[in-house]
Write an enzyme that holds these catalytic residues in place. Structure first.
Site, PDB file in Angstrom:
ATOM      1  N   ASP A   3      -7.097   4.431   2.042  1.00  0.00           N
ATOM      2  CA  ASP A   3      -6.299   3.233   1.779  1.00  0.00           C
ATOM      3  C   ASP A   3      -6.684   2.116   2.761  1.00  0.00           C
ATOM      4  O   ASP A   3      -6.136   2.034   3.859  1.00  0.00           O
ATOM      5  CB  ASP A   3      -4.817   3.587   1.945  1.00  0.00           C
ATOM      6  CG  ASP A   3      -3.903   2.369   1.821  1.00  0.00           C
ATOM      7  OD1 ASP A   3      -4.372   1.320   1.332  1.00  0.00           O
ATOM      8  OD2 ASP A   3      -2.726   2.478   2.208  1.00  0.00           O
TER       9      ASP A   3
ATOM     10  N   LYS B 204      -5.959   6.107   6.568  1.00  0.00           N
ATOM     11  CA  LYS B 204      -5.707   4.662   6.616  1.00  0.00           C
ATOM     12  C   LYS B 204      -6.998   3.968   7.019  1.00  0.00           C
ATOM     13  O   LYS B 204      -7.516   4.150   8.124  1.00  0.00           O
ATOM     14  CB  LYS B 204      -4.590   4.379   7.633  1.00  0.00           C
ATOM     15  CG  LYS B 204      -4.297   2.927   7.895  1.00  0.00           C
ATOM     16  CD  LYS B 204      -3.983   2.115   6.648  1.00  0.00           C
ATOM     17  CE  LYS B 204      -2.771   2.605   5.902  1.00  0.00           C
ATOM     18  NZ  LYS B 204      -2.346   1.739   4.792  1.00  0.00           N
TER      19      LYS B 204
ATOM     20  N   ASN C 200       6.374   3.443   6.006  1.00  0.00           N
ATOM     21  CA  ASN C 200       6.033   2.872   7.313  1.00  0.00           C
ATOM     22  C   ASN C 200       6.626   3.838   8.342  1.00  0.00           C
ATOM     23  O   ASN C 200       7.223   4.841   7.955  1.00  0.00           O
ATOM     24  CB  ASN C 200       6.641   1.473   7.477  1.00  0.00           C
ATOM     25  CG  ASN C 200       6.025   0.457   6.534  1.00  0.00           C
ATOM     26  OD1 ASN C 200       6.670   0.010   5.596  1.00  0.00           O
ATOM     27  ND2 ASN C 200       4.795   0.083   6.758  1.00  0.00           N
TER      28      ASN C 200
ATOM     29  N   HIS D 118       5.466   5.364  -0.710  1.00  0.00           N
ATOM     30  CA  HIS D 118       4.750   4.812   0.442  1.00  0.00           C
ATOM     31  C   HIS D 118       5.683   4.818   1.643  1.00  0.00           C
ATOM     32  O   HIS D 118       6.894   4.878   1.492  1.00  0.00           O
ATOM     33  CB  HIS D 118       4.320   3.383   0.074  1.00  0.00           C
ATOM     34  CG  HIS D 118       4.432   2.393   1.181  1.00  0.00           C
ATOM     35  ND1 HIS D 118       5.598   1.697   1.434  1.00  0.00           N
ATOM     36  CD2 HIS D 118       3.536   1.970   2.093  1.00  0.00           C
ATOM     37  CE1 HIS D 118       5.387   0.889   2.456  1.00  0.00           C
ATOM     38  NE2 HIS D 118       4.162   1.029   2.874  1.00  0.00           N
TER      39      HIS D 118
ATOM     40  N   ASN E  48      -6.002  -0.925   2.388  1.00  0.00           N
ATOM     41  CA  ASN E  48      -5.046  -2.039   2.208  1.00  0.00           C
ATOM     42  C   ASN E  48      -5.725  -3.307   1.685  1.00  0.00           C
ATOM     43  O   ASN E  48      -5.431  -4.422   2.148  1.00  0.00           O
ATOM     44  CB  ASN E  48      -4.286  -2.339   3.508  1.00  0.00           C
ATOM     45  CG  ASN E  48      -3.210  -1.295   3.796  1.00  0.00           C
ATOM     46  OD1 ASN E  48      -3.289  -0.589   4.783  1.00  0.00           O
ATOM     47  ND2 ASN E  48      -2.223  -1.175   2.918  1.00  0.00           N
TER      48      ASN E  48
ATOM     49  N   ASP F  41       8.272   3.053  -2.884  1.00  0.00           N
ATOM     50  CA  ASP F  41       9.067   3.284  -1.668  1.00  0.00           C
ATOM     51  C   ASP F  41      10.526   2.915  -1.942  1.00  0.00           C
ATOM     52  O   ASP F  41      10.820   1.778  -2.326  1.00  0.00           O
ATOM     53  CB  ASP F  41       8.475   2.383  -0.569  1.00  0.00           C
ATOM     54  CG  ASP F  41       9.116   2.601   0.787  1.00  0.00           C
ATOM     55  OD1 ASP F  41      10.239   3.111   0.841  1.00  0.00           O
ATOM     56  OD2 ASP F  41       8.466   2.230   1.774  1.00  0.00           O
TER      57      ASP F  41
ATOM     58  N   ASN G 266       0.824   0.349  -3.066  1.00  0.00           N
ATOM     59  CA  ASN G 266       2.134  -0.045  -2.559  1.00  0.00           C
ATOM     60  C   ASN G 266       2.122  -1.534  -2.253  1.00  0.00           C
ATOM     61  O   ASN G 266       3.038  -2.048  -1.623  1.00  0.00           O
ATOM     62  CB  ASN G 266       2.498   0.731  -1.291  1.00  0.00           C
ATOM     63  CG  ASN G 266       1.525   0.485  -0.148  1.00  0.00           C
ATOM     64  OD1 ASN G 266       0.458   1.104  -0.109  1.00  0.00           O
ATOM     65  ND2 ASN G 266       1.867  -0.403   0.765  1.00  0.00           N
TER      66      ASN G 266
ATOM     67  N   GLU H  82      -6.456   4.066  -2.838  1.00  0.00           N
ATOM     68  CA  GLU H  82      -5.214   3.305  -2.691  1.00  0.00           C
ATOM     69  C   GLU H  82      -5.571   1.881  -2.270  1.00  0.00           C
ATOM     70  O   GLU H  82      -6.211   1.677  -1.231  1.00  0.00           O
ATOM     71  CB  GLU H  82      -4.327   3.996  -1.645  1.00  0.00           C
ATOM     72  CG  GLU H  82      -2.947   3.373  -1.539  1.00  0.00           C
ATOM     73  CD  GLU H  82      -2.005   4.201  -0.660  1.00  0.00           C
ATOM     74  OE1 GLU H  82      -2.049   5.449  -0.696  1.00  0.00           O
ATOM     75  OE2 GLU H  82      -1.231   3.576   0.083  1.00  0.00           O
TER      76      GLU H  82
ATOM     77  N   LYS I 120      -4.478  11.406   3.505  1.00  0.00           N
ATOM     78  CA  LYS I 120      -4.817  10.003   3.221  1.00  0.00           C
ATOM     79  C   LYS I 120      -5.328   9.446   4.530  1.00  0.00           C
ATOM     80  O   LYS I 120      -4.683   9.623   5.574  1.00  0.00           O
ATOM     81  CB  LYS I 120      -3.552   9.290   2.765  1.00  0.00           C
ATOM     82  CG  LYS I 120      -3.494   7.795   3.044  1.00  0.00           C
ATOM     83  CD  LYS I 120      -2.261   7.201   2.371  1.00  0.00           C
ATOM     84  CE  LYS I 120      -1.867   5.865   2.944  1.00  0.00           C
ATOM     85  NZ  LYS I 120      -0.709   5.283   2.251  1.00  0.00           N
TER      86      LYS I 120
HETATM   87  O1  GKR Z   1       2.548   1.240   8.927  1.00  0.00           O
HETATM   88  O2  GKR Z   1       0.595   0.675   9.603  1.00  0.00           O
HETATM   89  C1  GKR Z   1       1.347   1.022   8.729  1.00  0.00           C
HETATM   90  C2  GKR Z   1       0.828   1.160   7.344  1.00  0.00           C
HETATM   91  O3  GKR Z   1      -0.485   0.784   7.215  1.00  0.00           O
HETATM   92  C3  GKR Z   1       1.674   0.305   6.466  1.00  0.00           C
HETATM   93  O4  GKR Z   1       1.705  -0.975   6.993  1.00  0.00           O
HETATM   94  C4  GKR Z   1       1.271   0.271   5.053  1.00  0.00           C
HETATM   95  O5  GKR Z   1       2.225  -0.480   4.371  1.00  0.00           O
HETATM   96  O6  GKR Z   1       1.399   2.698   5.057  1.00  0.00           O
HETATM   97  C5  GKR Z   1       1.251   1.565   4.354  1.00  0.00           C
HETATM   98  C6  GKR Z   1       0.281   1.671   3.206  1.00  0.00           C
HETATM   99  O7  GKR Z   1       0.164   2.729   2.664  1.00  0.00           O
HETATM  100  O8  GKR Z   1      -0.307   0.667   2.811  1.00  0.00           O
HETATM  101 MG    MG Z   2      -1.001   1.779   1.014  1.00  0.00          MG
END
Ligand code: GKR
Ligand code: MG
Length: 445
Positions: free
Chosen positions: A235, A210, A341, A339, A237, A313, A289, A260, A208
């Protein structure tokens, strides 16, 4: 015959080191924080749980102590019920969840009592001499759980001036992944190197990326690169607009397994409505998530058929709750996932137990562990072999704390200027005056 009684509950805040990881909310700080719950019972067993860090969660756990100590371990569901009856939502908690990845809201989505549930299940499992996954849902379904390699863009830690809190450096590590994870990774070619190093070390075949960091087109270029024999999802977000997300996904069938949280709320429509429209337009499977973090939000997500994969989670849903979600999703033909952190290896063990008990289709589980690997708080950290997390076979959570390491992690925590997650702080070194905007990738200003 009486079941053992919980004789003490300790809450130990701890911290660990992290890389300069980039997300929509900014940049991870040099250290992350967690809270550990340690329960002792009259049979001489120790039960452990781990949950997000910060004073809010720590103080919440401390307030729950009188409801836990003195209770027989057979009454663990009753303890949780008492806690739920006693908790009042915080005045700032508008129950909006993390639809926009506003990190300051995460502490309200995380429910501290689930660390207590974990520790109580650990004690109960040890008493009954069965692994925790045997006590959840329909019991143990598998002995190893497929994990995904969680890839991040990483900024250059050299941009933090000497004298300020420094990021960890591992340039002299003999391990190629440990060396790489602390360096700058901002181009498609470097992301591929990252994936290759992760695949080499852990054998993962699912990744995945980010997103929400660079322009969407640049991030899609990265996932279009060669992921040998592997599957990848992205993802951002919810950073992309619906129009942008549809355009970006156009040529991605066969490359991306699922999306995602590709888009978020816009033009008066909630993320759930927008994600439904995204699915209609692209036919992509969608995971979240962000838009289903409790049962009320899940009701609306499911009513709109806005998602196919719920990343439940256990820190949001509880252990019983997460496995219950897998049962529900299975009967509706949907997919379960988890999910994460940043976390220590106690959470890794907990994910192994929940992943082992989840029924039906389980998407490879999300874990930040690869960024923390080596900072073990356990004597017997569960291993990821061939991309699969090995489920501990000993009773309960199946792992043993290394108290010396816990004390060190507590000392690090006590040395930090702040205990709360703040992803804007380190961004100031990269873009002076940087402010969070849930519709703008963090390096696009
Ligand atoms: O910990 O930076 C992080 C992640 O981006 C987290 O904040 C997200 O909640 O991992 C997470 C996600 O899948 O969205
Ligand atoms: Mg996510």
């Amino acid at each position: 015959m009486q079941t053992p009684v919980i004789t003490s509950m300790q809450v130990i805040p701890v911290a660990g080191y992290d890389s300069m990881l980039m997300t929509l909310s900014g940049c991870h700080a040099p250290c992350f924080t967690r809270n550990l719950v340690i329960l002792k019972d009259s049979a001489g067993h120790t039960g452990i749980g781990e949950i997000h860090g910060g004073d809010y969660t720590h103080d919440g756990l401390m307030a729950m102590r009188p409801l836990v100590e003195g209770m027989p371990i057979s009454k663990s569901r009753e303890v949780l019920q008492l806690i739920h009856k006693a908790i009042d939502p915080h005045a700032d908690d508008a129950s909006e969840g993390i639809q926009t990845l506003d990190i300051s809201k995460l502490k309200y989505v995380v429910r501290s009592e689930w660390a207590i549930e974990c520790a109580m299940l650990d004690l109960l499992g040890q008493y009954l001499e069965v692994p925790m996954c045997q006590l959840l849902g329909e019991g143990q379904q598998r002995s190893e759980v497929e994990m995904l390699g969680y890839l991040f863009y990483v900024s250059d830690k050299g941009k933090v001036p000497a004298g300020d809190m420094q990021y960890i450096d591992e340039s002299d590590s003999p391990d190629p992944w440990f060396r790489l994870r602390r360096q700058e990774i901002l181009t498609p070619a470097r992301i591929v190197e990252e994936a290759e190093a992760v695949a080499e070390k852990y054998g993962m075949k699912n990744f995945k990326l980010k997103g929400g960091v660079l322009r969407g087109e640049e991030e899609m270029e990265a996932v279009k690169k060669r992921f040998p024999d592997a599957r990848v999802n992205i993802d951002p977000n919810g950073a992309w607009s619906l129009k942008e997300a549809i355009a970006l996904s156009r040529d991605m069938h066969g490359i991306i397994t699922y999306m995602e949280d590709p888009c978020g709320p816009e033009a008066g429509f909630s993320s759930r409505e927008i994600m439904r429209e995204f699915k209609n337009a692209t036919q992509f499977q969608v995971a979240t998530n962000m838009i289903a973090t409790d049962w009320r939000q899940f009701y609306h997500t499911a009513s709109l058929n806005a998602c196919d994969i719920i990343l439940a989670d256990p820190h949001f849903w509880g252990f019983d709750g997460a496995v219950r979600m897998s049962q529900l999703l299975d009967s509706w033909g949907l997919t379960f996932g988890i999910h994460s952190n940043n976390h220590f290896d106690i959470t890794l063990a907990a994910f192994a137990q929940v992943g082992a008990a989840a029924v039906g289709r389980v998407a490879p589980l999300d874990t930040h562990w690869i960024w923390q690997d080596g900072q073990n708080l356990l004597e017997d950290t569960p291993q990821i072999i061939g991309g699969k997390l090995q489920v501990p076979t000993k009773p309960g959570l199946g792992v043993t704390l290394n108290m010396k390491r816990v004390e060190e992690a507590n000392r690090l925590y006590n040395s930090l200027p702040s205990h709360d997650r703040n992803d804007a702080m380190a961004m100031q070194y990269l873009i002076p005056g940087w402010k969070y905007d849930h519709k703008k990738p963090c390096l696009v200003r």
